[in-house]
Write a protein that holds these residues in place. Structure first.
Motif, PDB file in Angstrom:
ATOM      1  N   HIS A  83       0.816  -1.221   0.000  1.00 33.20           N
ATOM      2  CA  HIS A  83       0.000   0.000   0.000  1.00 33.20           C
ATOM      3  C   HIS A  83       0.845   1.266   0.000  1.00 33.20           C
ATOM      4  O   HIS A  83       0.310   2.368  -0.178  1.00 33.20           O
ATOM      5  CB  HIS A  83      -0.930   0.001   1.212  1.00 33.20           C
ATOM      6  N   THR A  88       2.342   3.034   2.362  1.00 30.56           N
ATOM      7  CA  THR A  88       1.895   4.024   3.338  1.00 30.56           C
ATOM      8  C   THR A  88       2.741   3.925   4.601  1.00 30.56           C
ATOM      9  O   THR A  88       3.313   2.870   4.900  1.00 30.56           O
ATOM     10  CB  THR A  88       0.410   3.826   3.712  1.00 30.56           C
ATOM     11  N   ASN A 131      -1.814   6.317   7.010  1.00 27.58           N
ATOM     12  CA  ASN A 131      -2.504   7.370   6.252  1.00 27.58           C
ATOM     13  C   ASN A 131      -1.569   8.273   5.462  1.00 27.58           C
ATOM     14  O   ASN A 131      -2.037   9.163   4.758  1.00 27.58           O
ATOM     15  CB  ASN A 131      -3.354   8.225   7.199  1.00 27.58           C
ATOM     16  N   ARG A 157       0.732   8.592   2.387  1.00 26.51           N
ATOM     17  CA  ARG A 157       1.072   7.895   1.155  1.00 26.51           C
ATOM     18  C   ARG A 157       2.484   8.268   0.715  1.00 26.51           C
ATOM     19  O   ARG A 157       2.909   9.425   0.841  1.00 26.51           O
ATOM     20  CB  ARG A 157       0.075   8.235   0.045  1.00 26.51           C
TER      21      ARG A 157
END
Length: 621
Positions: free
Chosen positions: A524, A526, A530, A532
């Motif tokens: 992901h 990340t 939260n 990125r």
């Protein structure tokens, strides 16, 4: 131990206690030139000043006799800033004056006043107390100080810092004018000099030898850590030294409670000292340290003033001291009476410059280093185990038979492994710390961010990454760097330049670590769930990135033109001509330029003739 100027009973007590040589401050107060004069003595904590003023008081209190007579109104009064220090002074004077037959009473806050009053009624030769409680007893008539021959102010600078000036002035003003006054203080600021000038007569100024070299028996270490590793570094320092007694200083009660909970969870035998504890709780905590039930004391500066823990080998400054005097008072808890001690400052790298200023102001040269690593702690444990006397003592006849049984059943290797596990059982596992950056050169102060580091222009091959946080989200390098180090097991040396933009941040990562960084982020991409992260091709265009994220913070001011949606330029101000003005049905309305003109939107209406009031008919009789 026969020294000129010491009363025989006190010399016998010193010899029984094992004193072979007096400290510099103790020798200074016995100088025949001092005689019965007042004295202002500057001596550091742990220099033996309690025994010093005990020796200095003896000729005044005994008046040539070898022992005290019956106890009545006190002859001597000792004032100390805190309850713990007052009780400690009473204990020291107790053994020093025991063979002279002295009766010593204490008057300290937090104790039962009725018990203290009954003791004072029976009589005492010496009274030791805190300023507030002594004033209470004097005001209530329980303490008669009309016969005082001498008054001692111990740690006078601390008493003024704690706000006891008014109480001290009341006590000194109520004491006989012909008394002898001795003031002992670690430092002599202007307030102490003023107090001495007002309440002493031609006082002799005594500076104990060695005063300029602060605590030469203390080894100072400044340990640089990342802010997130502060607690872990404290764990490793405690585990590395395994001190008989250690004290950890914090600046607030909340920090004391936090650290106490952390160390309790790590199997440390720990007690806390803060202002919210009652006197009974404080006494139990100190007693636990003295009898070995606890080995670590976590305290605030005010709560720890005056405490004396035997065998205190380690002082840790979890929060940096606010000034050099605080640093010296804290560190003075160790390195007493010729014993060696260690004072370790935990220095988060953003606070390195501030810690250097405090050390410089205190005239202390600290050894700059990193905290013990997990490997250092394990290696130190192994050294202690190999030096254990149990391994070098010969096998006794009573043990030989069972030792042979153990070796036959389990074998030497299994027995050695069992001994290793038993020696490590109950000890907290060491913590693994992240890299905290370069250290200052020996004997030199570090630059604004510590020791001079290599230029970021020479960082070498790198890959740029974009993070979805910027200045608008209050992003700062001081928390981004530890977060990156924790998430991807990076060191600060593997992180290059950081460019903050309004809504994104560009971070330069060493090319050798880029693949491991991406792998640690996961599919992901990340951080902390939260934020990125995206890889950037080549070097980012910082100017374009800043232009792209620019948005108006608020609507244009009333009367100004708006922003164009496509060009980003301000639209011209709209102009009206007279033909655009609204028309009203009222034919009598005048143009806007006329001051008497009717306001637009509020036409006049003809109200018609005013109605006459109708009279009510008279009520018939």
């Amino acid at each position: 131990m026969m020294v000129e100027g010491i009363a025989p009973a006190l010399a016998e007590a010193l010899e029984t206690r094992g004193y072979s040589e007096l400290t510099p401050v103790q020798k200074a107060v016995l100088d025949p030139a001092l005689g019965q004069s007042d004295a202002l003595v500057s001596a550091q904590t742990g220099s033996g000043k309690t025994v010093a003023f005990g020796l200095a008081l003896a000729p005044t209190l005994l008046s040539g006799a070898e022992r005290f007579g019956g106890a009545a109104a006190p002859l001597g009064l000792v004032v100390a800033p805190t309850r713990e220090l007052a009780l400690q002074v009473a204990r020291e004077l107790g053994w020093l004056y025991e063979m002279a037959g002295a009766s010593i009473a204490t008057c300290v806050g937090g104790m039962d006043m009725r018990t203290e009053r009954r003791i004072l009624e029976r009589g005492a030769h010496l009274v030791v107390g805190t300023p507030g409680r002594l004033r209470d007893h004097i005001t209530r008539g329980a303490l008669d100080i009309s016969g005082l021959a001498a008054v001692v102010l111990d740690e006078a600078d601390e008493m003024l810092d704690l706000g006891f000036r008014e109480d001290l002035e009341f006590i000194l003003g109520a004491a006989p004018a012909e008394r002898r006054t001795l003031m002992f203080s670690a430092t002599v600021p202007r307030a102490i000099a003023t107090l001495a000038k007002e309440y002493q007569r031609d006082a002799v100024r005594i500076e104990a030898a060695g005063e300029q070299k602060q605590h030469h028996d203390i080894e100072y270490r400044a340990l640089v850590v990342t802010p997130a590793d502060r607690d872990n570094a404290i764990v490793n320092v405690l585990r590395f030294h395994e001190a008989r007694n250690a004290i950890v200083f914090c600046n607030t009660r909340a920090a004391v409670n936090h650290l106490t909970a952390r160390l309790n969870n790590r199997n440390f035998s720990v007690v806390a000292l803060s202002g919210e504890l009652s006197q009974n709780e404080r006494s139990h905590a100190l007693q636990a340290m003295r009898d070995g039930r606890a080995r670590v004391c976590i305290a605030t500066d005010v709560a720890a003033r005056g405490i004396d823990l035997p065998g205190l080998e380690l002082v840790i400054h979890a929060d940096l001291p606010t000034n050099p005097d605080t640093l010296l008072h804290r560190s003075g808890r160790t390195g007493r009476a010729g014993r060696k001690g260690v004072s370790a400052l935990i220095v988060p790298h953003p606070a390195r410059r501030r810690s250097e200023r405090v050390l410089q102001a205190a005239r202390i040269e600290a050894e700059w280093a990193r905290p013990p690593s997990a490997e250092d702690v394990i290696a130190r444990d192994n050294e202690r185990m190999l030096s254990d006397p149990a391994l070098s003592e010969p096998v006794s006849e009573g043990e030989r038979e069972f030792v042979a049984t153990l070796l036959e059943r389990f074998g030497p290797e299994q027995m050695a492994a069992a001994y290793l596990r038993m020696s490590r059982a109950g000890r907290s596992a060491p913590e693994y710390l992240s890299e905290s950056g370069p250290l200052p050169a020996a004997g030199k102060a570090a630059g604004p961010a510590g020791a001079p580091s290599k230029s970021r222009d020479d960082f070498g091959d790198s890959v740029w990454f974009s993070l979805s946080v910027g200045r608008k989200q209050n992003a700062e390098p001081r928390w981004l760097i530890p977060m990156l180090c924790r998430t991807a097991n990076l060191t600060k040396r593997e992180i290059g330049a950081i460019r903050m933009q309004p809504e994104e941040t560009f971070v330069q990562i060493s090319a050798d670590s880029a693949d491991a960084f991406v792998e640690a982020l996961g599919p992901h991409m990340t951080i902390q769930g939260n934020i990125r992260v995206e890889a950037v091709d080549g070097e980012p265009d910082f100017a374009r990135s800043a232009w792209r994220t620019q948005k108006p913070e608020r609507k244009p001011h009333r009367g100004k033109g708006g922003f164009g949606k496509e060009t980003g330029e301000r639209a011209p101000k709209k102009k009206f001509d007279k033909g655009d003005r609204p028309a009203f049905a009222d034919a009598g309305a005048k143009p806007w330029g006329d001051k008497k003109a009717v306001k637009p939107g509020k036409p006049k209406f003809d109200k018609g003739p005013a109605a006459k009031p109708v009279k009510k008919p008279k009520r018939p009789k």
